[in-house]
Design a protein around this motif. Structure first.
Motif, PDB file in Angstrom:
ATOM      1  N   LEU A 108     -12.383  24.266  -4.443  1.00 16.56           N
ATOM      2  CA  LEU A 108     -12.673  25.241  -5.489  1.00 16.56           C
ATOM      3  C   LEU A 108     -11.418  25.604  -6.265  1.00 16.56           C
ATOM      4  N   SER A 109     -10.444  24.710  -6.262  1.00 16.57           N
ATOM      5  CA  SER A 109      -9.163  24.982  -6.917  1.00 16.57           C
ATOM      6  C   SER A 109      -9.294  25.136  -8.425  1.00 16.57           C
ATOM      7  N   SER A 110     -10.366  24.601  -9.009  1.00 13.54           N
ATOM      8  CA  SER A 110     -10.556  24.694 -10.466  1.00 13.54           C
ATOM      9  C   SER A 110     -11.337  25.937 -10.874  1.00 13.54           C
ATOM     10  N   PHE A 111     -11.789  26.721  -9.909  1.00 15.91           N
ATOM     11  CA  PHE A 111     -12.615  27.894 -10.218  1.00 15.91           C
ATOM     12  C   PHE A 111     -11.802  28.968 -10.928  1.00 15.91           C
ATOM     13  N   ASP A 112     -12.366  29.488 -12.020  1.00 15.87           N
ATOM     14  CA  ASP A 112     -11.812  30.662 -12.696  1.00 15.87           C
ATOM     15  C   ASP A 112     -12.680  31.849 -12.297  1.00 15.87           C
ATOM     16  N   THR A 113     -12.139  32.720 -11.467  1.00 15.34           N
ATOM     17  CA  THR A 113     -12.907  33.865 -10.947  1.00 15.34           C
ATOM     18  C   THR A 113     -12.410  35.182 -11.523  1.00 15.34           C
ATOM     19  N   SER A 114     -11.709  35.120 -12.633  1.00 18.76           N
ATOM     20  CA  SER A 114     -11.031  36.307 -13.169  1.00 18.76           C
ATOM     21  C   SER A 114     -11.983  37.397 -13.636  1.00 18.76           C
ATOM     22  N   LYS A 115     -13.259  37.054 -13.913  1.00 23.71           N
ATOM     23  CA  LYS A 115     -14.218  38.060 -14.368  1.00 23.71           C
ATOM     24  C   LYS A 115     -15.260  38.406 -13.306  1.00 23.71           C
ATOM     25  N   VAL A 116     -15.153  37.817 -12.149  1.00 21.85           N
ATOM     26  CA  VAL A 116     -16.177  38.007 -11.123  1.00 21.85           C
ATOM     27  C   VAL A 116     -16.032  39.382 -10.477  1.00 21.85           C
ATOM     28  N   VAL A 117     -17.166  40.086 -10.351  1.00 25.73           N
ATOM     29  CA  VAL A 117     -17.180  41.392  -9.694  1.00 25.73           C
ATOM     30  C   VAL A 117     -17.978  41.373  -8.393  1.00 25.73           C
ATOM     31  N   ASN A 118     -18.770  40.333  -8.187  1.00 31.31           N
ATOM     32  CA  ASN A 118     -19.620  40.279  -6.998  1.00 31.31           C
ATOM     33  C   ASN A 118     -19.482  38.931  -6.290  1.00 31.31           C
ATOM     34  N   MET A 119     -18.980  38.951  -5.056  1.00 32.79           N
ATOM     35  CA  MET A 119     -18.880  37.745  -4.230  1.00 32.79           C
ATOM     36  C   MET A 119     -19.654  37.909  -2.924  1.00 32.79           C
ATOM     37  N   SER A 120     -20.602  38.821  -2.892  1.00 26.43           N
ATOM     38  CA  SER A 120     -21.356  39.043  -1.659  1.00 26.43           C
ATOM     39  C   SER A 120     -22.120  37.790  -1.252  1.00 26.43           C
TER      40      SER A 120
END
Length: 365
Positions: free
Chosen positions: A238-250
């Motif tokens: 998942l090295s290419s994932f951009d998670t900068s706007k994610v608020v929920n990882m449940s």
């Protein structure tokens, strides 16, 4: 095990179709397996249902509807009940439900009947001597009144709630006050929208990931809830994932029971509020890299690592739990865990994490 949702249901429609569905539900309820949704879907569709892990109780045929209580594992089951009713011309399900651990409160109201008029849901713990208080209310003023009754503190605004929340946490770190605005779900609407505590991004639009494949573009995603739930890989890149706007990882990696290695060092989690059940049930996971995790905005870590039975060492040196209000069962079932590294953590964070660890786990500061 993930917390179950709790829903009150009413199904409305023509009397003949209500009688027919009620008869089928009674047949399933009285069979050997009991009142499971998957068995009902199998009976109606004449083929084995792939989902429907929940059951009903208190089944009644009322004058103008079928009523029952439904509990489902880890999420609400709106889409499945819509599918059941799609087999009838006039039937439509209405409901009100909560999934406490994942900060979810939803309803679908019948405008003519007004079965579920409540608009707000309160979940709070205000004293170590008291059990959690939870309930639904029609107005925000009713919510304030209930908080006032419980705590003896005058409450008339969101600012008053925040002041009380801060005052309670100074005395006891385990206290919390969460107020949800119950979301209306239209017929055919998704069941995976997530609400956040009062005052925290409650107007954000949460997106849903339906594709089984890993998405190529994630920069605009605000939710990765259940994204890899029950996946069968042993490792994920998942090295290419951009998670900068994610608020929920449940439940993002929930029950990935074949996953052995996971490197999330590239993740930007600075906006994440909910990490509940994020690695729950990852029973083969032995290597987990969370070195870049910014948890300064997280409020929910409930069951985050529960049943990660192969983890022996966990490095949480980047963790900040100053806003976390729910850490219940965070490490339950981590039977092999021996060491937790917390070299850069505050004393308050170390104290909170330590209180949830299994007995005998060494903390390295």
């Amino acid at each position: 095990m993930a917390d179950w949702s709790y829903c009150e249901y009413r199904i409305a429609g023509e009397p003949e179709e209500l009688d027919r569905l009620f008869g089928i539900m009674q047949k399933v309820e009285n069979a050997e397996g009991g009142p499971w949704l998957c068995d009902l879907m199998t009976e109606i569709n004449r083929e084995e249902a792939e989902d429907g892990r929940g059951q009903w109780s208190e089944l009644k045929r009322e004058e103008d509807c079928i009523s029952f209580v439904f509990e489902g594992a880890g999420r609400t089951y709106i889409e499945e009940w819509d599918e059941v009713c799609d087999n009838f011309e006039t039937l439509c399900p209405y409901f009100k439900g909560e999934l406490w651990a994942y900060e979810l409160a939803q309803k679908r109201e019948n405008p003519e009947k007004g079965w579920f008029p409540d608009k707000y849901y309160l979940d709070m713990r205000y004293s170590e001597d008291e059990d959690d208080e939870a309930g639904s209310f029609r107005t925000i003023e009713d919510v304030y009144k209930r908080i006032e009754e419980l705590t003896g503190t005058k409450i008339s605004s969101e600012e008053d709630v925040e002041a009380l929340r801060s005052a309670l946490k100074e005395k006891n770190d385990d206290t919390f006050i969460l107020i949800y605005e119950i979301e209306e779900i239209p017929r055919g609407g998704s069941s995976s929208h997530t609400l956040f505590p009062w005052g925290d991004m409650s107007d954000w639009e949460i997106e849903e990931v339906d594709d089984d494949d890993i998405p190529e573009e994630t920069s605009e995603m605000t939710s990765m809830q259940s994204m890899f739930l029950l996946r069968g890989e042993t490792t994920l890149d998942l090295s290419s994932f951009d998670t900068s706007k994610v608020v929920n990882m449940s439940l993002m990696f929930g029950y990935c029971s074949d996953l052995t290695t996971l490197d999330l060092s590239s993740f930007d989690t600075s906006k994440v509020v909910n990490m509940s059940g994020m690695f729950e049930g990852c029973s083969a996971l032995s290597t987990l890299n969370l070195s870049s995790f910014d948890t300064s905005n997280v409020t929910n870590m409930r069951e985050m690592f529960s049943d990660c039975t192969e983890l022996t060492t966990l490095d949480l040196s980047s963790f900040d739990t100053s806003k976390v209000t729910d850490m219940e069962a965070m490490f339950v079932g981590c039977d092999s865990l021996k060491t937790v590294i917390m070299r850069n953590c505050s004393a308050a964070t170390i104290k909170k994490i330590k209180s949830k660890l299994p007995e005998g786990v060494e903390i390295i500061q």
